[in-house]
Design a protein around this motif. Sequence first.
Motif, PDB file in Angstrom:
ATOM      1  N   GLU A 229       0.830  -1.191   0.019  1.00 21.57           N
ATOM      2  CA  GLU A 229      -0.233  -0.063  -0.058  1.00 21.57           C
ATOM      3  C   GLU A 229       0.924   1.207  -0.053  1.00 21.57           C
ATOM      4  OE1 GLU A 229      -1.728   2.944   3.297  1.00 21.57           O
ATOM      5  OE2 GLU A 229      -2.100   0.913   3.582  1.00 21.57           O
ATOM      6  N   TYR A 233       1.078   1.294  -4.537  1.00 20.28           N
ATOM      7  CA  TYR A 233      -0.354   1.774  -4.954  1.00 20.28           C
ATOM      8  C   TYR A 233      -0.305   3.238  -5.153  1.00 20.28           C
ATOM      9  CZ  TYR A 233      -2.659  -2.765  -3.585  1.00 20.28           C
ATOM     10  OH  TYR A 233      -3.155  -4.087  -3.424  1.00 20.28           O
ATOM     11  N   VAL A 237      -1.455   2.359  -8.533  1.00 17.29           N
ATOM     12  CA  VAL A 237      -2.603   2.318  -8.697  1.00 17.29           C
ATOM     13  C   VAL A 237      -3.491   3.554  -8.998  1.00 17.29           C
ATOM     14  CG1 VAL A 237      -4.639   1.280  -7.253  1.00 17.29           C
ATOM     15  CG2 VAL A 237      -2.403   0.132  -7.618  1.00 17.29           C
ATOM     16  N   SER A 268      -2.959  -9.551  -3.363  1.00 19.23           N
ATOM     17  CA  SER A 268      -2.882  -8.000  -3.484  1.00 19.23           C
ATOM     18  C   SER A 268      -2.771  -7.832  -4.780  1.00 19.23           C
ATOM     19  CB  SER A 268      -1.779  -7.356  -2.808  1.00 19.23           C
ATOM     20  OG  SER A 268      -0.630  -7.734  -3.508  1.00 19.23           O
ATOM     21  N   GLU A 269      -2.744  -6.441  -5.138  1.00 12.78           N
ATOM     22  CA  GLU A 269      -2.440  -6.004  -6.750  1.00 12.78           C
ATOM     23  C   GLU A 269      -0.988  -6.287  -7.097  1.00 12.78           C
ATOM     24  OE1 GLU A 269      -2.462  -3.925 -10.265  1.00 12.78           O
ATOM     25  OE2 GLU A 269      -1.030  -3.900  -8.653  1.00 12.78           O
TER      26      GLU A 269
END
Length: 354
Positions: A229, A233, A237, A268-269
């Motif tokens: 994160e 991200y 993201v 997760s991504e």
Amino acid sequence: MKNLTLLLGLVLLFGCSPAPSNESAEGAPTETPGLDYEQYLDYSGMDDKISGGAKRITINTPSGEFQVWTKRVGNNPTKKVLLLHGGPGATHEYFEVFDSYFPKEGIEYYYYDQLGSHFSDQPEDTSLWNIPRFVEEVEQVRKALGLNKDNFYILGHSWGGILGIEYALKYQENLKGLIISNMMSSIPAYVKYAEEELAPGLPADALAEIRKLEAAGQYTDERYLELVETHYYPKHVLRMPLAEWPDPVIRALTNINYGIYLMMQGPSEFGVVGDATLKEWDRTEDLAKITVPTLSIGAEYDTMDPDFMEMMAGKLPNGSYHYCPEGAHWAMYDDADNYFKGVIDFVNEVDAAK
């Protein structure tokens, strides 16, 4: 923010930035000359008028009947866009930015929570979470909404792009146009890009700790999610400080069905790992079979390789490419005016050619 940390660790293939203003900007779509707004806002005689366009649709599955939620905005007989959200297991909510762009262009569009997502039924039967079943769901939704080859566009973002590709490969005779937003046609190629191109751009100490946790299989560890994160991200993201992420994005993350997401995408991504069911998905060589007009959208800072998405447009017999130089995975936020100009121009061009 601690709860947000855990939520953001669950997001899939998303990305982008500040909510757009209602004020016009250079290069932004402008109101369509001669557009009949009285017709666009006329819901008279429609069965969803009393619910403001919202409708629950019963779908048949191998495990029985369930209901999914949809909501129509606008009225245009030749331009109807069904929005397929990411995840799998996310929600329609992050598409609310479309309210700032589509109505003034007279484009009718549909919010839709796929089965298992927030506004729709959420069965716990894991046998339902597979691509063919989702494709059949979209086809049932299309029929229930009365969409057809003379008006039906799909805009699939992230996982929704996978679903859009798969739908077109089986049912393209029902489509007027397809928009593949921020999604590569190959999960192995996406994972390779994340590992070889994006991961080295992270701080060395953070990447080393991420790799150590991955080697131990600790993908759902709170520390792993926090590292992804914090360092991944906001770069790939949604390119803005986490504390400033728009309300529709936060709600979409808060309401994600993590069970579906974990099973199909992984924790997760940051790549698709473990035994996630999408890990080997690759339709690149099948793109040539999709003959309807198709737009591929890529962004400079995306989790997806923009060059790959441009290549996809070349493989599509009737393909075109739109590039978002300021955008990440959620380019409809952090490169909003440019993103929507590309989408709206595509819809209008396809409509004019029919």
